[in-house]
Design an enzyme around this catalytic site. Sequence first.
Site, PDB file in Angstrom:
ATOM      1  N   LYS A 191       0.792  -1.237   0.043  1.00 31.39           N
ATOM      2  CA  LYS A 191       0.044  -0.013   0.272  1.00 31.39           C
ATOM      3  C   LYS A 191       0.956   1.292  -0.014  1.00 31.39           C
ATOM      4  O   LYS A 191       1.980   1.277   0.487  1.00 31.39           O
ATOM      5  CB  LYS A 191      -0.969  -0.022   1.116  1.00 31.39           C
ATOM      6  CG  LYS A 191      -1.939   1.203   1.383  1.00 31.39           C
ATOM      7  CD  LYS A 191      -3.005   0.937   2.383  1.00 31.39           C
ATOM      8  CE  LYS A 191      -3.949   2.194   2.552  1.00 31.39           C
ATOM      9  NZ  LYS A 191      -5.001   2.016   3.588  1.00 31.39           N
ATOM     10  N   SER A 234      -9.894   2.058   2.229  1.00 32.99           N
ATOM     11  CA  SER A 234      -8.826   2.835   1.511  1.00 32.99           C
ATOM     12  C   SER A 234      -8.088   1.997   0.578  1.00 32.99           C
ATOM     13  O   SER A 234      -7.205   2.572  -0.327  1.00 32.99           O
ATOM     14  CB  SER A 234      -8.193   4.048   2.311  1.00 32.99           C
ATOM     15  OG  SER A 234      -7.481   3.384   3.227  1.00 32.99           O
ATOM     16  N   SER A 261     -10.502   0.029   6.414  1.00 33.58           N
ATOM     17  CA  SER A 261      -9.734  -0.048   5.225  1.00 33.58           C
ATOM     18  C   SER A 261      -9.045  -1.400   4.596  1.00 33.58           C
ATOM     19  O   SER A 261      -8.659  -1.422   3.575  1.00 33.58           O
ATOM     20  CB  SER A 261      -8.601   0.980   5.225  1.00 33.58           C
ATOM     21  OG  SER A 261      -9.288   2.138   5.022  1.00 33.58           O
TER      22      SER A 261
HETATM   23  N1  GLN Z   1     -13.413   4.462   5.837  1.00 33.14           N
HETATM   24  C1  GLN Z   1     -12.847   4.602   7.030  1.00 33.14           C
HETATM   25  C2  GLN Z   1     -12.696   6.241   7.036  1.00 33.14           C
HETATM   26  O1  GLN Z   1     -12.458   6.895   5.957  1.00 33.14           O
HETATM   27  C3  GLN Z   1     -11.488   4.019   7.203  1.00 33.14           C
HETATM   28  C4  GLN Z   1     -10.420   4.479   6.695  1.00 33.14           C
HETATM   29  C5  GLN Z   1      -9.023   3.580   7.197  1.00 33.14           C
HETATM   30  O2  GLN Z   1      -9.414   2.389   7.726  1.00 33.14           O
HETATM   31  N2  GLN Z   1      -8.152   3.898   6.876  1.00 33.14           N
HETATM   32  O3  GLN Z   1     -12.055   6.800   7.799  1.00 33.14           O
END
Ligand code: GLN
Length: 459
Positions: free
Chosen positions: A66, A141, A165
Amino acid sequence: MKVANKTVSAVRLVQDALKKAHEFSDYNIFTFLNEEGALKKAREIDKKIARGEKVGRLAGVPYALKDNFLTPEGETTASAHILQGFSSPVTATAVKKLEDEGAIMIGRTNMDAFAHGSSTENSYFGPTLNSHDKTRVAGGSSGGSAVAVALDIVEFATGTDTGGSIRQPASFNGIYGLKPTYGCISRYGVVAMASSTDCVGFFTKDPDDMDLLMSIASGKDSKDLTTLDDYYNTETTSGRTIGVVKEFDNDSVAPEIRKALEEKCELLKSKGFEIVELEMPALKYALSAYYIIVPAEITSNLSRYDGIRYGFRSDDSNDLNKLYAKTRDDGFMPENKRRIMIGNFVLSSGFYDAYFLKAAKVRTLIVKEYEDAFKKCDFLLTPVAPNPAFKLGEKVNDPVAMYLEDMMSVSLNLAGVPGLTIPAGKTKDGLPLGLQLIGPRRSDKALIEFSKNLREVEE
Ligand code: GLN
């Protein structure tokens, strides 16, 4: 996992992965391909094998990283404009551990900028497409990592999970994704989003690979004082009593997901597992608490990007304050800015008690509710998200609709407990469905063992 040996060379494994990465370029999975670097490492491993030297447990295994893990290869941008041009002098601890075992990073994967999002549409590089339907989101994400594994480009990929995410994109693409217990894997060298909920984890095609990766990556790190002792590699037993959460059984959850959960419970019952229904009323406040606590931490963590220390600078001013402001205005995505503003608001002197302090108290209730739940069952089985992969563009201009997609994933991060996405069939349109297995803190190994049993029961 296909490991390099005398019959399959590391060079071959890497070449195949890079070829596939090119074949699937229209999915917008990678922000950088490490072609020369990966082949160089592969040749070194093949030489070692030819000389009869010992190689690691991941020798020659291609993987995707990532874009928020720091390594000197390529630029680490967290898919954000403000980090364009930034090459890291350091290597994240998790990456070092994988590479010490011979794993080879073939590329960096696309993500929502700074991991703010649930669809990978907030990336500076544009969205990644879903592995099963190109008109739909990959999830986020860590969308690029999930799709890289789902399309079989790599054996595994790294992710970070601050509020879902890893688990949500794993579910949207039909693979396994683990958010470990908070502190299980070092966060050193990972671009910080919300330091009290950020976790490093993995995407794999099966639970055996997950087990191997966890046994390698977990453990104490003197560079991250929140890491726990090496509990992952100790013996564990798998659970027999599975809890389902009453609050997650409602009309906001897609019927096909409720059905997948019901079917899994029936299967477990028929194999002698006990299913208990639990009430966890504090969970309905988890999303609100998360979207106060996390932006508060984001505000602080993103303050370092000023146009001086890292990457991109909007350089049209001799006035330092203007330079900061313009760089941050041009360099952050709209969602990043929204979170910076919410974070500053909830921490400001007039509103701290009303928002941040209250959210911190809710967090304590959630921690307690999980502790109580695990007195009554070994694991919980829940949906990961209320819907399968949604259409590209469907929610990106409606932040609240996007946040609501996180309602079943964020409470785990607030409580620090582990969650594993397991595949659970498909919708009638062929979209993958996933379910989330949740365990008490430090039950990561048991969760993975349980998912292995589940796979056997199903076969
Ligand atoms: N979708 C969640 C957010 O936007 C989690 C994001 C993540 O786990 N990095 O905060």
